[in-house]
Design an enzyme around this catalytic site. Structure first.
Site, PDB file in Angstrom:
ATOM      1  N   HIS A 160       0.813  -1.220   0.000  1.00 38.66           N
ATOM      2  CA  HIS A 160       0.000   0.000   0.000  1.00 38.66           C
ATOM      3  C   HIS A 160       0.846   1.269   0.000  1.00 38.66           C
ATOM      4  CE1 HIS A 160      -4.025  -1.870   0.734  1.00 38.66           C
ATOM      5  NE2 HIS A 160      -3.238  -2.881   1.046  1.00 38.66           N
ATOM      6  N   ASP A 368       3.590   9.453  -0.829  1.00 42.74           N
ATOM      7  CA  ASP A 368       2.402   8.717  -0.405  1.00 42.74           C
ATOM      8  C   ASP A 368       2.141   7.613  -1.415  1.00 42.74           C
ATOM      9  OD1 ASP A 368       0.162   8.142   1.103  1.00 42.74           O
ATOM     10  OD2 ASP A 368      -0.495  10.222   1.223  1.00 42.74           O
TER      11      ASP A 368
HETATM   12  C1  G6P Z   1      -1.012   3.264   6.016  1.00 37.87           C
HETATM   13  C2  G6P Z   1      -0.576   1.821   5.827  1.00 37.87           C
HETATM   14  C3  G6P Z   1      -1.589   0.864   6.425  1.00 37.87           C
HETATM   15  C4  G6P Z   1      -1.898   1.254   7.864  1.00 37.87           C
HETATM   16  C5  G6P Z   1      -2.351   2.714   7.940  1.00 37.87           C
HETATM   17  C6  G6P Z   1      -2.621   3.190   9.373  1.00 37.87           C
HETATM   18  O1  G6P Z   1      -2.107   3.538   5.212  1.00 37.87           O
HETATM   19  O2  G6P Z   1      -0.354   1.532   4.465  1.00 37.87           O
HETATM   20  O3  G6P Z   1      -1.103  -0.469   6.396  1.00 37.87           O
HETATM   21  O4  G6P Z   1      -2.873   0.409   8.415  1.00 37.87           O
HETATM   22  O5  G6P Z   1      -1.347   3.522   7.375  1.00 37.87           O
HETATM   23  O6  G6P Z   1      -1.499   2.998  10.171  1.00 37.87           O
HETATM   24  P1  G6P Z   1      -1.526   2.134  11.503  1.00 37.87           P
HETATM   25  O7  G6P Z   1      -0.087   1.999  11.906  1.00 37.87           O
HETATM   26  O8  G6P Z   1      -2.339   2.926  12.478  1.00 37.87           O
HETATM   27  O9  G6P Z   1      -2.162   0.803  11.182  1.00 37.87           O
END
Ligand code: G6P
Length: 467
Positions: A160, A368
């Site tokens: 992602h 991003d």
């Molecule tokens: C990004 C990453 C995701 C993640 C999100 C939130 O979008 O690609 O994998 O879940 O951030 O971050 P966190 O550490 O709170 O899961």
């Protein structure tokens, strides 16, 4: 009508976002798209519960036709795997922030250990004909660990976040080991062609691999497919939120509280990759150089804190507190606050109302993988009087959102000029820029993304998958 038997989908990600009885509507766009597929195929979403505790057998919960299975992780694993290798090593490195990247052997150990735990816990629940889809940088080695258990399923991986340039990635100790593990998957997906091409570059220069014209990649005896497949928003659900009472009420509230001033909006997780300091500096430059605009405009920045146990996140928060205070101290008047800075999140319907009231959507990450705020801002606009999206050229979304005013997020002048341009843009140009973006957001939505990826995965050649 669907005639072929549906292959059961197994989704594995760091955190599970499937709905539960406690949080029936708390899931984001990704969760909505995946839960639809999980429901159709009686699939399972595996992941960490987000809780610290001894790891035991997964807890299976079926809610609204979707089964999730979660495990707890011991405190030390959370520190070394999630806070450590995922968020203090891979995240900054993959977002081009070598200066913030921490290289600790314990982090790598914790990362490999937790991936092993995921494999051990999940492996026994996978049936031979399941389609397995692993998500994001937390779990790169998982496919390889599942293969070691003898799994010959089709296994896909989607990243992602950006894929870093080769020269940056080679600063990571044991980088080759990490990338080798990707070759256990049948299909790997990136958000954009740019990240796919930087991956190709690594394969060619560090692995002596070959890129086929059909998108296949061969290294040694392994051939896999790597594709660019941009994620989208849950368009249908967003439209429901956008047209809801709550969104309309928020829109009215924003219009009233703006008292004729133009609203510029930013919505981001509080993360250094989002370029918030640079954004504030760009807005400051706008105010410095356009005194005539004072009191006619304001910036609303919504930034819910994230990963607060990591030092670099505490630092960026403190810097933004100071900078927002300085901007308001320098420019505010008795009846005008130029920057409203809010450190908590809002439900999607409320955000939709705010986006619609905003003349400008300011999305300026330094890097991003995609950025779905840009797409939500577009989806929320009034077709007869749309606002203008100002977008960083370094967001994956820039490849699709070509009607945006593209800027260099490092340049305060660029941001200041773009704000002026957006606020003075004639209606005709705003509509001409907005319409194709809107069509793209509606067409290439999260369901389109999920189908595209799983179609390629389902068509991956069977057999020959043993390592
Ligand atoms: C990004 C990453 C995701 C993640 C999100 C939130 O979008 O690609 O994998 O879940 O951030 O971050 P966190 O550490 O709170 O899961």
């Amino acid at each position: 009508m669907e005639c072929r038997p549906l292959t059961r989908l197994i989704v594995i990600s760091n955190r599970v976002q499937a709905p539960t009885a406690e949080q029936p509507g708390a899931q984001g766009g990704l969760a909505v798209a995946l839960t639809a597929a999980l429901r159709e195929t009686n699939g399972i979403w595996f992941g960490w519960s987000g809780e610290a505790g001894e790891t035991e057998a997964p807890r299976f919960v079926t809610y609204d036709g979707v089964t999730s299975a979660t495990i707890d992780l011991p405190e030390q694993d959370v520190e070394e795997y999630y806070d450590g290798y995922a968020n203090r090593t891979l995240w900054p490195l993959f977002h081009y922030r070598l200066d913030l990247t921490e290289f600790e052997r314990d982090f790598q150990g914790g990362y490999e250990r937790v991936n092993q735990v995921f494999g051990d816990v999940i492996g026994p629940h996978i049936r031979p004909d399941d389609l397995v889809w692993v998500h994001d940088y937390h779990l790169i080695p998982l496919g390889w660990l599942l293969r070691r258990q003898g799994l010959e399923n089709r296994i896909g991986f989607f990243l992602h976040i950006p894929w870093p340039p080769t020269k940056l990635l080679t600063a990571l100790p044991h980088h080759r080991r990490l990338v080798d593990a990707l070759f256990a998957y049948d299909v790997i997906g990136f958000q954009t062609r740019e990240w796919l091409e930087t991956f190709h570059d690594y394969v060619i220069h560090e692995m002596n691999g070959e890129i086929g014209a059909d998108g296949t990649i061969t290294v040694g005896s392994r051939t896999i497919r790597a594709i660019a497949c941009p994620i989208g928003i849950d368009a249908q659900d967003f439209v429901v939120s956008r047209d809801s009472e709550e969104a309309l009420a928020t829109h009215a509230r924003m219009v009233e509280s703006s008292i004729g001033r133009s609203l510029i909006v930013g919505v981001d997780r509080l993360d250094y990759s989002k370029g918030l300091e640079e954004r504030f500096s760009g807005y400051q430059r706008y105010l410095e150089t356009r005194p005539g605009a004072h009191a006619h405009v304001y910036l609303l920045q919504i930034a819910p804190p994230s990963r607060a146990s990591v030092q670099s996140y505490q630092d960026i928060r403190a810097q933004l507190d100071a900078l927002s205070g300085r901007i308001n101290g320098a420019f505010a008047d008795i009846d005008w606050v130029p920057l409203r800075y809010v450190n908590h999140g809002y439900p999607r319907a409320v955000l939709a109302g705010i986006y619609r009231a905003a003349r400008v959507g300011l999305v300026t990450p330094l890097r991003d993988g995609m950025n779905l705020v840009a797409k939500e801002y577009v989806a929320a606009q009034d077709p007869d009087d749309p606002g203008v999206l100002i977008l960083s050229r370094f967001a994956g979304a820039a490849a699709q959102m070509d009607g945006a005013v593209l800027i260099n997020p490092y340049s305060a002048d660029d941001i200041a000029d773009a704000i002026e341009r957006a606020l003075t843009m004639p209606l005709e140009e705003r509509i001409a820029r907005w319409r194709p973006m809107y069509e793209n957001v509606m067409r290439e939505d999260v369901t389109w993304w999920r189908r595209r990826f799983t179609d390629v995965l389902e068509q991956a050649p069977a057999g020959g998958r043993a390592l």
